[in-house]
Enzyme design. Structure first.
Site, PDB file in Angstrom:
ATOM      1  N   HIS A  36      40.595  46.664  67.554  1.00 50.20           N
ATOM      2  CA  HIS A  36      40.146  47.622  67.705  1.00 50.20           C
ATOM      3  C   HIS A  36      38.232  47.802  68.578  1.00 50.20           C
ATOM      4  CE1 HIS A  36      43.183  49.960  64.642  1.00 50.20           C
ATOM      5  NE2 HIS A  36      43.256  50.247  65.919  1.00 50.20           N
ATOM      6  N   GLY A  94      44.289  49.558  74.134  1.00 53.58           N
ATOM      7  CA  GLY A  94      44.595  48.270  74.206  1.00 53.58           C
ATOM      8  C   GLY A  94      46.375  47.592  75.051  1.00 53.58           C
ATOM      9  N   ARG A 110      48.894  48.264  61.116  1.00 53.68           N
ATOM     10  CA  ARG A 110      50.853  47.862  59.816  1.00 53.68           C
ATOM     11  C   ARG A 110      51.138  46.706  59.543  1.00 53.68           C
ATOM     12  NH1 ARG A 110      52.699  51.160  64.488  1.00 53.68           N
ATOM     13  NH2 ARG A 110      53.553  53.670  62.792  1.00 53.68           N
ATOM     14  N   GLY A 152      42.662  54.487  63.332  1.00 48.03           N
ATOM     15  CA  GLY A 152      41.957  54.069  61.976  1.00 48.03           C
ATOM     16  C   GLY A 152      42.338  53.033  61.517  1.00 48.03           C
TER      17      GLY A 152
HETATM   18  P1  AMP Z   1      45.699  53.119  66.768  1.00 48.50           P
HETATM   19  O1  AMP Z   1      44.651  52.015  65.926  1.00 48.50           O
HETATM   20  O2  AMP Z   1      47.403  51.271  66.923  1.00 48.50           O
HETATM   21  O3  AMP Z   1      46.616  53.948  67.669  1.00 48.50           O
HETATM   22  O4  AMP Z   1      44.992  51.954  68.366  1.00 48.50           O
HETATM   23  C1  AMP Z   1      44.390  51.981  69.095  1.00 48.50           C
HETATM   24  C2  AMP Z   1      44.412  51.143  70.338  1.00 48.50           C
HETATM   25  O5  AMP Z   1      43.154  50.182  69.747  1.00 48.50           O
HETATM   26  C3  AMP Z   1      44.768  51.665  71.065  1.00 48.50           C
HETATM   27  O6  AMP Z   1      44.658  51.668  72.701  1.00 48.50           O
HETATM   28  C4  AMP Z   1      45.969  50.098  70.927  1.00 48.50           C
HETATM   29  O7  AMP Z   1      46.240  49.519  71.642  1.00 48.50           O
HETATM   30  C5  AMP Z   1      44.103  49.721  70.239  1.00 48.50           C
HETATM   31  N1  AMP Z   1      45.021  48.040  69.830  1.00 48.50           N
HETATM   32  C6  AMP Z   1      45.486  47.912  68.064  1.00 48.50           C
HETATM   33  N2  AMP Z   1      45.630  46.494  68.571  1.00 48.50           N
HETATM   34  C7  AMP Z   1      45.436  46.166  69.167  1.00 48.50           C
HETATM   35  C8  AMP Z   1      44.989  44.585  69.349  1.00 48.50           C
HETATM   36  N3  AMP Z   1      45.344  43.203  68.343  1.00 48.50           N
HETATM   37  N4  AMP Z   1      44.825  44.085  70.291  1.00 48.50           N
HETATM   38  C9  AMP Z   1      44.147  44.899  71.337  1.00 48.50           C
HETATM   39  N5  AMP Z   1      43.910  46.271  71.540  1.00 48.50           N
HETATM   40  C10 AMP Z   1      44.604  46.972  70.093  1.00 48.50           C
END
Ligand code: AMP
Length: 316
Positions: A70, A182, A222, A64
């Site tokens: 995302h 990502g 973050r 989230g």
């Molecule tokens: P998170 O919500 O941080 O657990 O991320 C969920 C997914 O979004 C993961 O596969 C991350 O690698 C991807 N993600 C987060 N930040 C980015 C970004 N700046 N560019 C591409 N994918 C991202």
């Protein structure tokens, strides 16, 4: 009572629902609505019907506080799959630091709006008790080899075990055809690929590029904890990676690394690691090796916000 029936026709999906006592059947294209499931049994029932109609499912797991990074994963899923499912679950099992978990941003109402606007079909929004119904469901161990002891593994002990725990659970529930991840979380992508191999799942993995702010700062949930000045400073991380990469033909990695760390520390960063590693398994190397696929990875704190980033030597 409402009956739901999904029919899939040439990648265009239609949703029919019928009020049992009032006869008319209403048709809505899935492009204009998003269904939110909180219960595993309900999403599984829905998926059973969808899959019997041969629809392919793309899945984007998230914690989230959504941003364009995302959403780029969701766009990729929409291109490749008939149905796109996004999950939002802040997974306590992957936080090695309790304070980090407590401070992790949660913006569910805003996320729902963003997902609707961006054509998400299904949001899976489970509670903690739905994902981890008992203590036994948290007691598992995955053999992640050296991925568990280098870089993120070294600095966040137990983190990838927690990631595997939740991803295995989500993959078992959703059984997607394609999983979108990502590359910002480079090591996590390798860990999840390994998990899929270990579990013998048939899910394909697509690793999507890093979405960045104009300043070069990799988008991250973050970042919401940084003020404007700090965000500007945070962009120095990517500048440092680019500088090392651009100078690789003129200097040794060890020297470039030392200079970069010195510069970043002067700007207020506390560096966890800055390493050069093989793309395929993240085995770290001390110098540039011609012909090898290498990536530079960094993790650093700015104030008390931990940021990660990476750059492949073959890109940009
Ligand atoms: P998170 O919500 O941080 O657990 O991320 C969920 C997914 O979004 C993961 O596969 C991350 O690698 C991807 N993600 C987060 N930040 C980015 C970004 N700046 N560019 C591409 N994918 C991202």
């Amino acid at each position: 009572m409402v009956n739901w029936l999904f029919v899939f026709y040439r990648r265009q999906s239609y949703l029919f629902f019928r009020l049992c006592n009032a006869k008319p059947t209403v048709t809505i294209t899935l492009n204009v609505i998003m269904i939110i499931f909180k219960r595993i049994t309900n999403i599984q029932k829905w998926l059973q019907t969808a899959k019997s109609g041969k629809a392919t499912v793309g899945f984007v797991p998230t914690m989230g506080a959504l941003h364009e990074g995302h959403l780029s994963l969701l766009q990729q899923s929409k291109k490749q799959a008939d149905i796109s499912i996004v999950s939002i679950f802040i997974n306590p099992a992957q936080f090695d630091n309790k304070a980090d978990l407590e401070k992790y941003p949660s913006t569910v109402a805003k996320d729902i709006k963003l997902l609707e606007e961006n054509g998400c079909d299904i949001l899976f929004l489970p509670s903690e008790s739905e994902i981890y119904p008992d203590e036994k469901s948290k007691r598992k161990h995955y053999d992640l080899g050296n991925l568990e002891t280098v870089l993120e593994g070294k600095f966040r002990p137990g983190h990838f075990q927690g990631v595997c725990l939740v991803v295995e659970r989500l993959l078992t529930i959703i059984t997607p055809d394609v999983l979108f991840l990502g590359r910002k979380d480079f090591q996590q992508c390798l860990v999840i690929k390994r998990l899929i191999n270990l579990m013998k799942y048939e899910t394909d993995v697509i690793v999507c590029p890093i979405t960045r702010e104009e300043s070069g700062l990799a988008m991250s949930s973050r970042n919401q904890r940084l003020n404007e000045d700090e965000r500007e400073i945070a962009a120095e991380l990517f500048k440092a990676l680019k500088e090392i990469k651009e100078n690789r033909d003129h200097s040794q990695f060890s020297i470039l690394k030392k200079n970069a760390i010195k510069k970043l520390e002067l700007k207020g960063f506390k560096i966890d690691y800055l390493e050069l590693a093989k793309e395929k398994d993240l085995q770290t190397v001390s110098e540039f090796i011609p012909g090898q696929k290498l990536v530079i990875l960094i993790a650093a704190f700015l104030q008390n916000v931990r940021l990660i980033d990476n750059i492949k030597l073959s890109e940009y």
